[in-house]
Design a protein around this motif. Structure first.
Motif, PDB file in Angstrom:
ATOM      1  N   ARG A 275     -38.524  -3.949 -45.102  1.00 47.79           N
ATOM      2  CA  ARG A 275     -38.626  -4.074 -46.560  1.00 47.79           C
ATOM      3  C   ARG A 275     -39.898  -4.829 -46.950  1.00 47.79           C
ATOM      4  N   PRO A 276     -40.439  -4.527 -48.122  1.00 46.69           N
ATOM      5  CA  PRO A 276     -41.698  -5.205 -48.478  1.00 46.69           C
ATOM      6  C   PRO A 276     -41.546  -6.682 -48.859  1.00 46.69           C
ATOM      7  N   GLU A 277     -40.432  -7.067 -49.515  1.00 52.22           N
ATOM      8  CA  GLU A 277     -40.384  -8.428 -50.097  1.00 52.22           C
ATOM      9  C   GLU A 277     -40.602  -9.551 -49.086  1.00 52.22           C
ATOM     10  N   PRO A 278     -39.857  -9.550 -47.935  1.00 56.54           N
ATOM     11  CA  PRO A 278     -40.042 -10.678 -47.011  1.00 56.54           C
ATOM     12  C   PRO A 278     -41.461 -10.752 -46.464  1.00 56.54           C
ATOM     13  N   LEU A 279     -42.026  -9.584 -46.190  1.00 54.68           N
ATOM     14  CA  LEU A 279     -43.364  -9.567 -45.600  1.00 54.68           C
ATOM     15  C   LEU A 279     -44.421 -10.060 -46.597  1.00 54.68           C
TER      16      LEU A 279
ATOM     17  N   ALA B  30     -48.289  -1.422 -45.589  1.00 54.53           N
ATOM     18  CA  ALA B  30     -49.533  -0.932 -44.982  1.00 54.53           C
ATOM     19  C   ALA B  30     -50.645  -0.823 -46.028  1.00 54.53           C
ATOM     20  N   ARG B  31     -50.276  -0.360 -47.209  1.00 56.13           N
ATOM     21  CA  ARG B  31     -51.319  -0.114 -48.208  1.00 56.13           C
ATOM     22  C   ARG B  31     -51.798  -1.345 -48.932  1.00 56.13           C
ATOM     23  N   TYR B  32     -50.875  -2.241 -49.259  1.00 59.49           N
ATOM     24  CA  TYR B  32     -51.237  -3.307 -50.207  1.00 59.49           C
ATOM     25  C   TYR B  32     -51.171  -4.727 -49.644  1.00 59.49           C
ATOM     26  N   ALA B  33     -50.572  -4.883 -48.456  1.00 58.62           N
ATOM     27  CA  ALA B  33     -50.511  -6.239 -47.895  1.00 58.62           C
ATOM     28  C   ALA B  33     -51.478  -6.404 -46.732  1.00 58.62           C
ATOM     29  N   THR B  34     -52.176  -5.334 -46.379  1.00 59.96           N
ATOM     30  CA  THR B  34     -53.097  -5.424 -45.246  1.00 59.96           C
ATOM     31  C   THR B  34     -54.398  -4.704 -45.610  1.00 59.96           C
ATOM     32  N   ASN B  35     -55.444  -4.977 -44.846  1.00 63.92           N
ATOM     33  CA  ASN B  35     -56.691  -4.247 -45.086  1.00 63.92           C
ATOM     34  C   ASN B  35     -57.197  -3.528 -43.842  1.00 63.92           C
TER      35      ASN B  35
ATOM     36  N   LEU C 273     -54.387  -7.674 -53.105  1.00 65.02           N
ATOM     37  CA  LEU C 273     -54.845  -8.565 -52.030  1.00 65.02           C
ATOM     38  C   LEU C 273     -56.375  -8.575 -52.029  1.00 65.02           C
ATOM     39  N   ALA C 274     -56.960  -9.757 -52.136  1.00 63.37           N
ATOM     40  CA  ALA C 274     -58.427  -9.835 -52.136  1.00 63.37           C
ATOM     41  C   ALA C 274     -58.839 -10.964 -51.211  1.00 63.37           C
ATOM     42  N   VAL C 275     -59.026 -10.647 -49.934  1.00 62.57           N
ATOM     43  CA  VAL C 275     -59.491 -11.655 -48.980  1.00 62.57           C
ATOM     44  C   VAL C 275     -60.657 -11.058 -48.197  1.00 62.57           C
ATOM     45  N   ASP C 276     -61.530 -11.932 -47.684  1.00 60.98           N
ATOM     46  CA  ASP C 276     -62.708 -11.404 -46.994  1.00 60.98           C
ATOM     47  C   ASP C 276     -62.553 -11.496 -45.475  1.00 60.98           C
ATOM     48  N   PHE C 277     -61.307 -11.544 -45.001  1.00 59.61           N
ATOM     49  CA  PHE C 277     -61.083 -11.536 -43.551  1.00 59.61           C
ATOM     50  C   PHE C 277     -60.011 -10.487 -43.241  1.00 59.61           C
ATOM     51  N   PRO C 278     -59.894 -10.094 -41.968  1.00 59.86           N
ATOM     52  CA  PRO C 278     -58.970  -9.010 -41.635  1.00 59.86           C
ATOM     53  C   PRO C 278     -57.498  -9.432 -41.711  1.00 59.86           C
ATOM     54  N   VAL C 279     -56.735  -8.620 -42.414  1.00 62.07           N
ATOM     55  CA  VAL C 279     -55.272  -8.748 -42.408  1.00 62.07           C
ATOM     56  C   VAL C 279     -54.788  -7.440 -41.772  1.00 62.07           C
ATOM     57  N   ILE C 280     -54.378  -7.549 -40.525  1.00 56.07           N
ATOM     58  CA  ILE C 280     -54.223  -6.355 -39.688  1.00 56.07           C
ATOM     59  C   ILE C 280     -52.765  -6.014 -39.454  1.00 56.07           C
ATOM     60  N   LEU C 281     -52.429  -4.774 -39.699  1.00 51.88           N
ATOM     61  CA  LEU C 281     -51.100  -4.276 -39.358  1.00 51.88           C
ATOM     62  C   LEU C 281     -51.184  -3.616 -37.988  1.00 51.88           C
ATOM     63  N   LEU C 282     -50.266  -3.994 -37.093  1.00 51.77           N
ATOM     64  CA  LEU C 282     -50.240  -3.352 -35.781  1.00 51.77           C
ATOM     65  C   LEU C 282     -49.288  -2.173 -35.843  1.00 51.77           C
ATOM     66  N   SER C 283     -49.793  -1.011 -35.500  1.00 54.08           N
ATOM     67  CA  SER C 283     -48.919   0.155 -35.510  1.00 54.08           C
ATOM     68  C   SER C 283     -49.538   1.264 -34.679  1.00 54.08           C
ATOM     69  N   PRO C 284     -48.710   2.134 -34.124  1.00 52.15           N
ATOM     70  CA  PRO C 284     -49.277   3.226 -33.326  1.00 52.15           C
ATOM     71  C   PRO C 284     -50.096   4.209 -34.168  1.00 52.15           C
ATOM     72  N   GLN C 285     -50.022   4.088 -35.483  1.00 49.61           N
ATOM     73  CA  GLN C 285     -50.806   4.983 -36.340  1.00 49.61           C
ATOM     74  C   GLN C 285     -52.182   4.432 -36.677  1.00 49.61           C
ATOM     75  N   GLY C 286     -52.475   3.234 -36.200  1.00 52.36           N
ATOM     76  CA  GLY C 286     -53.733   2.596 -36.575  1.00 52.36           C
ATOM     77  C   GLY C 286     -54.930   3.148 -35.834  1.00 52.36           C
ATOM     78  N   GLU C 287     -56.088   2.643 -36.236  1.00 54.09           N
ATOM     79  CA  GLU C 287     -57.334   2.956 -35.535  1.00 54.09           C
ATOM     80  C   GLU C 287     -57.243   2.350 -34.135  1.00 54.09           C
ATOM     81  N   ARG C 288     -57.809   3.024 -33.157  1.00 57.20           N
ATOM     82  CA  ARG C 288     -57.695   2.544 -31.781  1.00 57.20           C
ATOM     83  C   ARG C 288     -58.533   1.289 -31.560  1.00 57.20           C
ATOM     84  N   PHE C 289     -57.901   0.229 -31.079  1.00 56.80           N
ATOM     85  CA  PHE C 289     -58.586  -1.041 -30.795  1.00 56.80           C
ATOM     86  C   PHE C 289     -59.517  -0.875 -29.601  1.00 56.80           C
ATOM     87  N   THR C 290     -60.769  -1.320 -29.758  1.00 60.77           N
ATOM     88  CA  THR C 290     -61.759  -1.214 -28.682  1.00 60.77           C
ATOM     89  C   THR C 290     -62.483  -2.547 -28.538  1.00 60.77           C
TER      90      THR C 290
END
Ligand code: ADE
Length: 268
Positions: free
Chosen positions: A63-67, A132-137, A87-104
């Motif tokens: 659910r979105p509320e607790p997160l 995914a859309r609004y709490a992370t970048n 959300l307006a921050v200048d550092f990474p707020v990263i969601l970990l998921s198998p759908q993400g960009e591949r970490f290198t």
């Protein structure tokens, strides 16, 4: 540098973050990693964090509320994130998921330039899309397989990024190794010079620095050619004249040696 990890299982991070190199680096104040329990912001008496998916189907959805509440507390935001106040921050707020960009390694280097990184670990069937859309970048995956949750992925990222910070490792080591320049590392040997009949390559024992360096570079090329030809293709055009000559030598040696065999590394 500071990592904030949002998770339902903060205890999973205790061992990885306090042991070995990362543990020492943290106690020296070189970086800090804190795990926050999303369930502390869970809903109601049962501290609920998940729910059934709209539209039906198997599994539960975060659910979105607790997160959002956990993130707002960790970031000490003066106002809740919303449609009107994104959300307006200048550092990474990263969601970990198998759908993400591949970490290198390249992404690890990029991330190491930030003073702060937030990592959000999922569980269950998935996240409500608004997380995914609004709490992370940024959304990252550590590989094409599905884990039971994002925690192991977050640990991988903290490890790969923290070790790039000056002082975490002994000087020099991060530059020479696999994936900085996308070549695999040459084989390493230590004493004894002979072990159960297997000898260390003569060149390494010779003590001739220039020749050792050349041997290592050639073996890096050989390994990359054998195991990751895709990487070699990427950097071939960047090699200087001398390096190209060494590559031609390795190619020649390999074609002479290989015809019938798959025991590629036997003679290294
Ligand atoms: N969560 C589940 N599987 C994952 C993966 N491969 N990478 C990052 N987070 C994940």
């Amino acid at each position: 540098m500071r990592f904030d990890i949002l998770t339902l299982f903060p205890e999973m991070f205790e061992a990885t973050l306090s042991a070995s190199i990362l543990g020492r680096a943290q106690s020296q104040g070189l970086f800090e990693a804190r795990a926050h329990n999303i369930r502390d912001w869970g809903l109601g008496r049962h501290k609920q964090v998940d729910d059934y998916p709209y539209g039906g189907g198997a599994g539960m959805v975060f659910r979105p509320e607790p997160l959002f509440a956990c993130l707002e507390a960790v970031l000490e935001l003066p106002e809740a994130i919303s449609l009107e106040n994104p959300l307006a921050v200048d550092f990474p707020v990263i969601l970990l998921s198998p759908q993400g960009e591949r970490f290198t390694q390249q992404i690890a280097q990029e991330l190491a330039n930030h003073q702060r990184i937030v990592l959000i670990c999922g569980h269950y069937e998935g996240f409500d899309e608004r997380i995914a859309r609004y709490a992370t970048n940024r959304e990252l995956s550590i590989g094409d397989y599905v884990l039971t949750g994002g925690e192991l992925a977050a640990m991988v990222i903290v490890d790969a990024v923290a070790r790039l910070k000056p002082g975490v490792l002994a000087e020099e080591s991060p530059h020479e190794e696999s994936h900085t320049r996308p070549l695999l590392e040459y084989p390493h040997y230590t004493r004894p010079a002979e072990f159960r009949g297997w000898k260390v390559p003569d060149m390494l024992v010779s003590g001739h620095h220039a020749k050792v360096a050349e041997w290592r570079f050639k073996e890096s090329l050989r390994r990359t050619m054998q195991r990751r030809p895709d990487l070699l293709e990427q950097i071939e055009t960047e090699l200087d004249k001398k390096e190209r000559k060494l590559l031609a030598q390795v190619r020649q040696e390999e074609t002479e040696r290989l015809p019938a065999s798959d025991s590629i590394e036997e003679n290294l």
